[in-house]
Design a protein around this motif. Structure first.
Motif, PDB file in Angstrom:
ATOM      1  N   TYR A 121       0.853  -1.189   0.000  1.00 55.99           N
ATOM      2  CA  TYR A 121       0.000   0.000   0.000  1.00 55.99           C
ATOM      3  C   TYR A 121       0.890   1.240   0.000  1.00 55.99           C
ATOM      4  N   ALA A 122       0.326   2.370  -0.417  1.00 52.45           N
ATOM      5  CA  ALA A 122       1.107   3.608  -0.465  1.00 52.45           C
ATOM      6  C   ALA A 122       0.233   4.790  -0.077  1.00 52.45           C
ATOM      7  N   ALA A 123       0.886   5.822   0.464  1.00 53.32           N
ATOM      8  CA  ALA A 123       0.173   7.033   0.878  1.00 53.32           C
ATOM      9  C   ALA A 123       1.126   8.219   0.802  1.00 53.32           C
ATOM     10  N   GLY A 124       0.564   9.413   0.956  1.00 54.59           N
ATOM     11  CA  GLY A 124       1.377  10.629   0.958  1.00 54.59           C
ATOM     12  C   GLY A 124       1.873  10.991  -0.429  1.00 54.59           C
ATOM     13  N   GLU A 125       3.084  11.519  -0.494  1.00 59.03           N
ATOM     14  CA  GLU A 125       3.649  11.977  -1.764  1.00 59.03           C
ATOM     15  C   GLU A 125       3.835  10.849  -2.768  1.00 59.03           C
ATOM     16  N   MET A 126       3.811   9.612  -2.314  1.00 61.57           N
ATOM     17  CA  MET A 126       4.001   8.479  -3.222  1.00 61.57           C
ATOM     18  C   MET A 126       2.780   8.199  -4.079  1.00 61.57           C
ATOM     19  N   VAL A 127       1.638   8.751  -3.706  1.00 64.15           N
ATOM     20  CA  VAL A 127       0.413   8.531  -4.478  1.00 64.15           C
ATOM     21  C   VAL A 127       0.456   9.395  -5.732  1.00 64.15           C
ATOM     22  N   GLY A 128       0.498   8.766  -6.886  1.00 64.38           N
ATOM     23  CA  GLY A 128       0.483   9.502  -8.147  1.00 64.38           C
ATOM     24  C   GLY A 128      -0.931   9.710  -8.643  1.00 64.38           C
ATOM     25  N   GLY A 129      -1.140  10.809  -9.366  1.00 67.91           N
ATOM     26  CA  GLY A 129      -2.430  11.023 -10.005  1.00 67.91           C
ATOM     27  C   GLY A 129      -3.297  12.096  -9.398  1.00 67.91           C
ATOM     28  N   LEU A 130      -2.883  12.673  -8.266  1.00 70.23           N
ATOM     29  CA  LEU A 130      -3.698  13.724  -7.649  1.00 70.23           C
ATOM     30  C   LEU A 130      -3.361  15.107  -8.196  1.00 70.23           C
ATOM     31  N   PHE A 131      -2.073  15.397  -8.349  1.00 70.74           N
ATOM     32  CA  PHE A 131      -1.660  16.762  -8.680  1.00 70.74           C
ATOM     33  C   PHE A 131      -0.906  16.803 -10.011  1.00 70.74           C
ATOM     34  N   TYR A 132      -1.304  17.764 -10.833  1.00 77.88           N
ATOM     35  CA  TYR A 132      -0.658  18.007 -12.117  1.00 77.88           C
ATOM     36  C   TYR A 132      -0.495  19.513 -12.284  1.00 77.88           C
ATOM     37  N   PHE A 133       0.695  19.949 -12.620  1.00 82.84           N
ATOM     38  CA  PHE A 133       0.994  21.349 -12.918  1.00 82.84           C
ATOM     39  C   PHE A 133       0.925  22.268 -11.701  1.00 82.84           C
ATOM     40  N   ASN A 134      -0.017  22.036 -10.821  1.00 85.52           N
ATOM     41  CA  ASN A 134      -0.303  22.995  -9.755  1.00 85.52           C
ATOM     42  C   ASN A 134      -0.997  22.263  -8.616  1.00 85.52           C
ATOM     43  N   TYR A 135      -1.449  23.038  -7.629  1.00 81.58           N
ATOM     44  CA  TYR A 135      -1.886  22.414  -6.376  1.00 81.58           C
ATOM     45  C   TYR A 135      -2.661  23.439  -5.559  1.00 81.58           C
ATOM     46  N   PRO A 136      -3.828  23.091  -5.001  1.00 80.25           N
ATOM     47  CA  PRO A 136      -4.522  24.018  -4.103  1.00 80.25           C
ATOM     48  C   PRO A 136      -3.889  23.962  -2.707  1.00 80.25           C
ATOM     49  N   SER A 137      -3.540  25.094  -2.162  1.00 80.21           N
ATOM     50  CA  SER A 137      -2.825  25.123  -0.884  1.00 80.21           C
ATOM     51  C   SER A 137      -3.571  24.339   0.186  1.00 80.21           C
ATOM     52  N   GLY A 138      -2.798  23.687   1.056  1.00 73.41           N
ATOM     53  CA  GLY A 138      -3.378  22.947   2.165  1.00 73.41           C
ATOM     54  C   GLY A 138      -3.869  21.561   1.818  1.00 73.41           C
ATOM     55  N   THR A 139      -3.717  21.149   0.549  1.00 70.53           N
ATOM     56  CA  THR A 139      -4.240  19.851   0.137  1.00 70.53           C
ATOM     57  C   THR A 139      -3.275  18.714   0.449  1.00 70.53           C
ATOM     58  N   GLY A 140      -1.976  19.019   0.556  1.00 73.75           N
ATOM     59  CA  GLY A 140      -0.989  17.972   0.780  1.00 73.75           C
ATOM     60  C   GLY A 140      -1.169  17.255   2.101  1.00 73.75           C
ATOM     61  N   LEU A 141      -1.327  18.022   3.179  1.00 73.75           N
ATOM     62  CA  LEU A 141      -1.459  17.388   4.490  1.00 73.75           C
ATOM     63  C   LEU A 141      -2.776  16.628   4.619  1.00 73.75           C
ATOM     64  N   VAL A 142      -3.857  17.200   4.091  1.00 73.26           N
ATOM     65  CA  VAL A 142      -5.133  16.489   4.220  1.00 73.26           C
ATOM     66  C   VAL A 142      -5.146  15.244   3.336  1.00 73.26           C
ATOM     67  N   SER A 143      -4.541  15.302   2.143  1.00 75.44           N
ATOM     68  CA  SER A 143      -4.496  14.098   1.311  1.00 75.44           C
ATOM     69  C   SER A 143      -3.607  13.040   1.950  1.00 75.44           C
ATOM     70  N   GLY A 144      -2.495  13.476   2.565  1.00 75.32           N
ATOM     71  CA  GLY A 144      -1.651  12.521   3.275  1.00 75.32           C
ATOM     72  C   GLY A 144      -2.403  11.831   4.392  1.00 75.32           C
ATOM     73  N   ALA A 145      -3.190  12.613   5.138  1.00 81.38           N
ATOM     74  CA  ALA A 145      -3.960  12.044   6.245  1.00 81.38           C
ATOM     75  C   ALA A 145      -5.066  11.119   5.742  1.00 81.38           C
ATOM     76  N   VAL A 146      -5.792  11.560   4.713  1.00 79.42           N
ATOM     77  CA  VAL A 146      -6.897  10.754   4.181  1.00 79.42           C
ATOM     78  C   VAL A 146      -6.393   9.409   3.671  1.00 79.42           C
ATOM     79  N   PHE A 147      -5.393   9.448   2.791  1.00 79.57           N
ATOM     80  CA  PHE A 147      -4.928   8.195   2.195  1.00 79.57           C
ATOM     81  C   PHE A 147      -4.041   7.407   3.153  1.00 79.57           C
ATOM     82  N   GLY A 148      -3.391   8.097   4.091  1.00 79.41           N
ATOM     83  CA  GLY A 148      -2.661   7.384   5.128  1.00 79.41           C
ATOM     84  C   GLY A 148      -3.592   6.574   6.006  1.00 79.41           C
ATOM     85  N   ARG A 149      -4.701   7.193   6.411  1.00 81.25           N
ATOM     86  CA  ARG A 149      -5.671   6.478   7.245  1.00 81.25           C
ATOM     87  C   ARG A 149      -6.244   5.274   6.503  1.00 81.25           C
ATOM     88  N   ILE A 150      -6.604   5.482   5.231  1.00 80.79           N
ATOM     89  CA  ILE A 150      -7.147   4.375   4.439  1.00 80.79           C
ATOM     90  C   ILE A 150      -6.108   3.266   4.297  1.00 80.79           C
TER      91      ILE A 150
END
Length: 500
Positions: free
Chosen positions: A457-486
């Motif tokens: 399984y993988a989580a955090g920055e290792m998950v490919g496919g969420l961000f391209y070119f740019n990023y909405p601020s504050g999304t990194g920590l919440v995505s890490g937490a969401v997919f880390g928990r899963i």
């Protein structure tokens, strides 16, 4: 704790940042015996999460939903305009800034689990605080938030990591510091542990399953040059020196499918004299994110981006690349006295590369590396183009723009004419890389054939496919937490089933 002391493990978590610890906590909550491997020494624990401002983004439709995460006093409820941030807002922001390339399934999981995951973290003892200094301005005697982002983890990234590691220690999950995973072990077609290294000695650790949550390759100059392109090896690294791409390489060696924007990264304007890697005392203070209220000029003395294209929340993570493209890979942000009161707190730290002057002519002579004559022409052209008939409003996209410039400014265009003038020298600071491995909605790592790699399984920055070119601020920590928990929950379930 030594490697020789580890036995009977259900779940190995590789990494010890936000995503990794959320995975460890979730696996433990599901009844698994967990061990965490952290390549860094304890004094440098936490990966990139430590170096963040701690900002997070989540869905809330009203004050009651906001209070599931953030403690809001009755006085704040009366005097602060927190606004709302709906699922539609979040979906729109993710789609818009990634040019609609973000994986729809992963994005839906992120958006719809954002608040409940942060509420889960709160139930574990993690605290949150309003981002008054960075995401709100005073309006009519009260604060008004903007950009869909209202709170951060208490104490920023450092506070988050301290809290998560304290919780982990309290419930008895062992973390082995200065212990790196070298490779994955497999048997009969499934992942069954890792080869780990501690004190120069390697040992095999068997486990029911492995969660990789040890970051991207932003700390690796060779990989940055190989995948991101020329001059990326010269970029400053905002965070840890340990995110060398090891987890991604281990997964690829087991046949994982590469996924995401491998030539893309989150990169910002960063103090030109910042150290090569992140400073644990200064933290994220080297960033300079008030550029929407001024102008940025390059060595030629010319503007090169629309500083007011959107709230900085939706442009800062791509403008680092634009700075890297400039001659000499640097730029200066220029402001006058009118906007000084609303500059973010990182402009007031001691470790800053700053020029200040009583006149623009004097300032031009202090902008090291800049064509001063052309700079003065640029400012004059810009000032003449500002639509002063449109009111300035820092908490909305106010439409106060320029007219007739080759590179327009769409919002927050103020003339630069009120002394004293100040300028800040920046270069490119990389935060994290967007390329990773393909995971299923359950965070199971998928192979080149599209099947799950059993036990991985993988989580955090290792998950490919969420961000391209740019990023909405504050999304990194919440995505890490969401997919880390899963990942932690799913890994524990897989390990339990594998024992039957």
């Amino acid at each position: 704790m030594q490697l020789k002391d580890i036995s009977g493990v259900d779940v190995i978590v590789v990494g010890a940042g936000n995503a990794a610890i959320c995975a460890a906590l979730a696996a433990h909550e599901a009844g698994a015996k967990v061990v965490v491997l952290e390549k860094a020494p304890e004094a440098e624990k936490g990966g990139n999460s430590f170096f963040t401002a701690g900002a997070t983004r989540f869905v809330f439709n009203n004050l009651d939903e906001l209070r599931e995460v953030l403690d809001v006093s009755e006085d704040e409820a009366r005097t602060v305009d927190f606004g709302t941030y709906t699922e539609e807002n979040f979906f729109d922001d993710m789609g818009r800034v990634t040019q609609y390339r973000c994986d729809p399934d992963l994005t839906e999981i992120l958006v719809r689990n954002s608040r409940r995951t942060l509420a889960w973290m709160k139930s574990k003892g993690v605290r949150f605080e309003p981002m008054y200094g960075r995401q709100a301005h005073k309006v009519d005697g009260g604060f008004k938030f903007f950009g869909g982002q209202v709170c951060a983890f208490w104490g920023g990234g450092a506070g988050l990591i301290d809290s998560l590691h304290t919780i982990t220690k309290k419930i008895g999950i062992p973390i082995l510091y200065e212990t790196g995973a070298v490779s994955l072990l497999s048997k009969d077609g499934r992942i069954c542990g890792v080869l780990a290294e501690q004190d120069g000695r390697q040992s095999e650790i068997s486990a029911g399953t492995v969660v990789l949550a040890c970051g991207g390759f932003e700390s690796n100059a060779e990989m940055r040059a190989r995948y991101l392109g020329p001059n990326w090896d010269l970029a400053k690294v905002r965070g840890t020196r340990f995110n060398m791409g090891g987890g991604i390489s281990m997964a690829l060696a087991m046949g994982a499918m590469p996924c995401g924007h491998w030539s893309g990264a989150h990169a910002v304007g960063w103090d030109v004299n910042a150290p090569t890697f992140g400073d644990r005392v200064v933290g994220d203070g080297f960033q300079k994110h008030s550029y929407p209220f001024g102008i940025m000029v390059n060595a030629n003395g010319e503007r090169f981006v629309d500083e007011g294209a959107d709230f900085r929340n939706f442009t800062y993570a791509k403008y680092g690349l634009e700075v890297l493209k400039q001659p000499g890979m640097f730029a200066w942000q220029v402001f006058d006295a009118k906007v000084d009161p609303i500059l973010r707190d990182e402009y007031r730290i001691r470790q800053v590369t700053k020029a200040e002057a009583a006149s623009l002519e004097e300032l031009a002579g202090k902008l090291e590396g800049v064509d001063g004559k052309r700079f003065l022409e640029t400012v004059a052209e810009y000032n003449k183009a500002v639509r002063q008939d449109i009111p300035f409003n820092s908490v909305i996209k106010d439409g106060r723009c320029t007219k007739g410039l080759r590179i327009p400014k769409t919002n927050w265009a103020n003339t630069i004419d009120a002394p004293p003038f100040q300028a800040y020298a920046i270069t490119c600071g990389i935060t994290f890389t967007f390329g990773g491995v393909k995971v299923s909605p359950s965070t199971a790592v998928e192979s080149m054939s599209g099947k799950h790699i059993p036990g991985l399984y993988a989580a955090g920055e290792m998950v490919g496919g969420l961000f391209y070119f740019n990023y909405p601020s504050g999304t990194g920590l919440v995505s890490g937490a969401v997919f880390g928990r899963i990942a932690g929950t799913e890994a524990a379930g897989y390990a339990r089933r594998a024992q039957r």
